[in-house]
Enzyme design. Sequence first.
Site, PDB file in Angstrom:
ATOM      1  N   ASP A   1     -17.083   6.167 -10.262  1.00  0.00           N
ATOM      2  CA  ASP A   1     -18.382   6.065 -10.940  1.00  0.00           C
ATOM      3  C   ASP A   1     -19.380   5.376 -10.002  1.00  0.00           C
ATOM      4  O   ASP A   1     -19.185   4.218  -9.630  1.00  0.00           O
ATOM      5  CB  ASP A   1     -18.231   5.266 -12.229  1.00  0.00           C
ATOM      6  CG  ASP A   1     -19.461   5.344 -13.125  1.00  0.00           C
ATOM      7  OD1 ASP A   1     -20.590   5.252 -12.599  1.00  0.00           O
ATOM      8  OD2 ASP A   1     -19.290   5.500 -14.344  1.00  0.00           O
TER       9      ASP A   1
ATOM     10  N   SER B   1     -22.069   6.074 -21.377  1.00  0.00           N
ATOM     11  CA  SER B   1     -23.107   5.327 -20.672  1.00  0.00           C
ATOM     12  C   SER B   1     -23.908   4.479 -21.669  1.00  0.00           C
ATOM     13  O   SER B   1     -23.338   3.641 -22.354  1.00  0.00           O
ATOM     14  CB  SER B   1     -23.988   6.292 -19.872  1.00  0.00           C
ATOM     15  OG  SER B   1     -24.736   5.599 -18.899  1.00  0.00           O
TER      16      SER B   1
ATOM     17  N   HIS C   1     -19.906   9.765 -12.843  1.00  0.00           N
ATOM     18  CA  HIS C   1     -20.708   9.357 -13.999  1.00  0.00           C
ATOM     19  C   HIS C   1     -21.341  10.577 -14.666  1.00  0.00           C
ATOM     20  O   HIS C   1     -22.539  10.608 -14.936  1.00  0.00           O
ATOM     21  CB  HIS C   1     -21.788   8.358 -13.562  1.00  0.00           C
ATOM     22  CG  HIS C   1     -22.381   7.582 -14.701  1.00  0.00           C
ATOM     23  ND1 HIS C   1     -21.805   6.448 -15.232  1.00  0.00           N
ATOM     24  CD2 HIS C   1     -23.511   7.785 -15.432  1.00  0.00           C
ATOM     25  CE1 HIS C   1     -22.549   5.992 -16.219  1.00  0.00           C
ATOM     26  NE2 HIS C   1     -23.598   6.787 -16.363  1.00  0.00           N
TER      27      HIS C   1
END
Length: 302
Positions: A252, A104, A280
Amino acid sequence: MIGDEKYVTSGGLRLWTERFGDRDDPGVLLVMGTSAQAIGWPDELVARLVHSGRQVVRFDHRDTGLSDCVDFTANPYTLADMTADTLAVLDGHGIDRAHVVGVSLGGAIGQWLAVHHRARVQTLTAIMTSPMGNNAGPAWARAIAGRPAAPDELPPPAPRFLRHVVESAHAPRATPEQRIDADLRTWRVLNGEALPFDEPAARRFVERSHQRAHDPAAAGNHDLAGRQFTEERLAPLSSITAPTLVIHGSEDPIFATAHAEALAAQVPGARLHVIDGMGHNLFSPGLPERIADLVADHTATR
């Protein structure tokens, strides 16, 4: 797992780090995402990498966990400062070049390192992230307001996640139990609906994160830092020379697969590996080991 804990210094801040494995083995630096502590890298993933012959270092970003917190109003910082922290971690452990693995926001930091500090990055693995120069704010704002995405921007988060963001802003957080429950709901939504959600593992992570944090609210500063788009952050990814692997989940809810495709397309020679059903986070049984195997394979011959 029990690693060697050590504090390193970055611009006057003390950052907590933890190292595993043989110091003579190739170094893998794990860079966590927005507001998440080092322990967000599951022990199963770390153990798998160590078993594959890697030295592994993970660390708490500034404003998280056991690292120092910052008065953001008085001393605002950007992704450049968080990247400098990452370099300080490498220096503190005497690692000249590392296999950088970022998830991320950590994936954006990894890209920054690969662009501006090429000599320090042996390989790059960017997990569930977006091109570092992509400003997702306008797409989010349009989606929350119910307006369609602009034709030249990457897709906004999934509607289910955006609804959760709005609802979460009003969730009670007066007690430790309420704060833990609110965080757990967020991780459940981030997991998506395809792969099973390892709720006990997620709860252990959330509870331990609250126990370790000097100031749990300080982690919100990462969002403020992430919204700053300086000239350095907008540098072209075509200058990256490190062998690059982009790992992304088909489900995601924050970054649709188009984000990973855009990232892989901009980095010369990058390989894209999409994991069917992954959302995610790493809270699905067997997923940490699967990610570790991909990283071990990517770093094996380089």
